[in-house]
Design an enzyme around this catalytic site. Structure first.
Site, PDB file in Angstrom:
ATOM      1  N   ASN A   8      47.802  38.707  31.358  1.00 50.52           N
ATOM      2  CA  ASN A   8      48.638  38.395  30.205  1.00 50.52           C
ATOM      3  C   ASN A   8      49.414  37.111  30.501  1.00 50.52           C
ATOM      4  O   ASN A   8      50.275  37.091  31.376  1.00 50.52           O
ATOM      5  CB  ASN A   8      49.595  39.572  29.954  1.00 50.52           C
ATOM      6  N   PHE A   9      49.081  36.056  29.763  1.00 47.60           N
ATOM      7  CA  PHE A   9      49.707  34.747  30.030  1.00 47.60           C
ATOM      8  C   PHE A   9      51.174  34.702  29.567  1.00 47.60           C
ATOM      9  O   PHE A   9      51.905  33.799  29.957  1.00 47.60           O
ATOM     10  CB  PHE A   9      48.940  33.627  29.319  1.00 47.60           C
ATOM     11  N   LYS A  10      51.555  35.620  28.663  1.00 50.39           N
ATOM     12  CA  LYS A  10      52.894  35.564  28.052  1.00 50.39           C
ATOM     13  C   LYS A  10      53.156  34.117  27.556  1.00 50.39           C
ATOM     14  O   LYS A  10      52.214  33.479  27.090  1.00 50.39           O
ATOM     15  CB  LYS A  10      53.960  36.081  29.024  1.00 50.39           C
ATOM     16  N   HIS A  92      52.824  45.576  22.986  1.00 49.79           N
ATOM     17  CA  HIS A  92      53.384  45.243  24.313  1.00 49.79           C
ATOM     18  C   HIS A  92      54.899  45.464  24.250  1.00 49.79           C
ATOM     19  O   HIS A  92      55.508  45.231  23.198  1.00 49.79           O
ATOM     20  CB  HIS A  92      53.059  43.789  24.674  1.00 49.79           C
ATOM     21  N   GLU A 141      52.814  50.727  30.779  1.00 52.13           N
ATOM     22  CA  GLU A 141      53.689  49.746  31.430  1.00 52.13           C
ATOM     23  C   GLU A 141      55.153  50.136  31.226  1.00 52.13           C
ATOM     24  O   GLU A 141      55.694  49.941  30.131  1.00 52.13           O
ATOM     25  CB  GLU A 141      53.500  48.352  30.802  1.00 52.13           C
ATOM     26  N   ILE A 146      58.491  45.681  34.528  1.00 57.07           N
ATOM     27  CA  ILE A 146      57.753  44.460  34.171  1.00 57.07           C
ATOM     28  C   ILE A 146      58.474  43.223  34.718  1.00 57.07           C
ATOM     29  O   ILE A 146      59.688  43.083  34.571  1.00 57.07           O
ATOM     30  CB  ILE A 146      57.584  44.364  32.632  1.00 57.07           C
ATOM     31  N   GLY A 176      54.694  44.718  37.733  1.00 57.16           N
ATOM     32  CA  GLY A 176      54.994  44.471  39.151  1.00 57.16           C
ATOM     33  C   GLY A 176      53.778  44.419  40.059  1.00 57.16           C
ATOM     34  O   GLY A 176      53.917  44.387  41.286  1.00 57.16           O
ATOM     35  N   ALA A 197      50.802  39.817  35.000  1.00 59.10           N
ATOM     36  CA  ALA A 197      51.299  38.543  34.458  1.00 59.10           C
ATOM     37  C   ALA A 197      51.928  37.746  35.595  1.00 59.10           C
ATOM     38  O   ALA A 197      51.256  36.968  36.261  1.00 59.10           O
ATOM     39  CB  ALA A 197      52.277  38.789  33.322  1.00 59.10           C
ATOM     40  N   SER A 198      53.212  38.007  35.876  1.00 60.13           N
ATOM     41  CA  SER A 198      53.929  37.157  36.837  1.00 60.13           C
ATOM     42  C   SER A 198      53.292  37.143  38.220  1.00 60.13           C
ATOM     43  O   SER A 198      53.330  36.118  38.905  1.00 60.13           O
ATOM     44  CB  SER A 198      55.398  37.593  36.932  1.00 60.13           C
TER      45      SER A 198
HETATM   46  O1  G3P Z   1      51.165  42.806  30.224  1.00 62.10           O
HETATM   47  C1  G3P Z   1      51.358  42.742  31.605  1.00 62.10           C
HETATM   48  C2  G3P Z   1      52.760  42.578  31.963  1.00 62.10           C
HETATM   49  O2  G3P Z   1      53.703  43.101  31.095  1.00 62.10           O
HETATM   50  C3  G3P Z   1      53.074  42.895  33.381  1.00 62.10           C
HETATM   51  O3  G3P Z   1      53.945  41.898  33.761  1.00 62.10           O
HETATM   52  O4  G3P Z   1      54.907  40.266  35.249  1.00 62.10           O
HETATM   53  O5  G3P Z   1      55.066  42.695  35.784  1.00 62.10           O
HETATM   54  O6  G3P Z   1      52.871  41.532  35.980  1.00 62.10           O
HETATM   55  P1  G3P Z   1      54.205  41.583  35.290  1.00 62.10           P
END
Ligand code: G3P
Length: 216
Positions: A8-10, A92, A141, A146, A176, A197-198
């Site tokens: 997810n590129f956000k 989301h 999630e 997140i 995470g 994502a991150s």
């Molecule tokens: O959609 C995936 C996202 O919400 C997870 O974010 O940054 O915790 O990998 P992250």
């Protein structure tokens, strides 16, 4: 079924504009080399540009329930299909919808041949969603994890197992996730794949991290 990695590129600086295309191309390279199923989910503004540069599945981060017509600022499923996109995230936790709209968004996605990944913040919500519709995937999630440094697989292993039991469609989990052991654990707990994502986008070497997440 091969495990799935959804990136997810956000709307991070590192994953938008020209960076969206290079990130998607990196994901495609890892897909080829590791034989991994990878879906990229760029920002709305980058969808077409990314679509024209990669062949791996490209999903939108959201889809609206309206058909094409007099609906300002909406994202109709028909248009996503017309632009050769493959699917959409729905609900989301950074773009939540009421249950009724989730159900209608899944209907719209199906009507226009798009895959639907419906995100859910709790097991109760997973059950509610599945009572009313059948998306292609549910993505569990917990919002509080997140973007953080604690993986859902460490924080909530029991809840992931419970979610997998409650799920009548393949389950993904996210929040995470940063390392191969997180993915291994997700698969052991009954998931069909993960969302990240991150962990990839903000990494000093996103390609290295993504490769490591391909644990099979
Ligand atoms: O959609 C995936 C996202 O919400 C997870 O974010 O940054 O915790 O990998 P992250």
């Amino acid at each position: 079924m091969k495990p799935l990695i959804v990136v997810n590129f956000k709307v991070y600086t590192e994953s938008t504009g020209k960076n969206a295309v290079s990130l998607a191309q990196m994901c495609e390279k890892v897909h080829r080399e590791k034989k991994a199923d990878i879906i990229v989910v760029p920002s709305l503004l980058d969808l077409q540009h990314v679509r024209s540069h990669v062949k791996i599945p490209v999903f939108s981060q959201h889809v609206d329930i309206q058909d094409q017509g007099a609906f300002t600022g909406h994202i109709p499923a028909a248009l996503l299909h017309e632009h050769k996109l493959d699917g959409s995230l729905i609900n989301h936790s950074e773009h939540p919808l009421p249950l009724q709209q989730i159900v209608l968004a899944v209907q719209q996605a199906k009507k226009h041949k798009l895959k639907a990944i419906v995100c859910a913040p709790t097991i109760t919500m997973i059950r509610e969603i599945l009572l009313h519709c059948k998306p292609d995937y549910i993505a569990y999630e917990p919002p509080e994890l997140i973007g953080g440094n604690i993986s859902i697989t460490d924080a909530e292993p029991d809840l992931i197992e419970e979610a997998a039991e409650a799920c009548t469609v393949p389950l993904l989990c996210g929040a995470g996730i940063k390392k191969s052991s997180d993915v291994k654990k997700a698969l052991e707990l009954g998931c069909a794949g993960i969302l990240v994502a991150s962990g990839v986008i903000k990494a000093s070497n996103p390609e290295k991290v993504l490769r490591e997440l391909c644990v099979w």
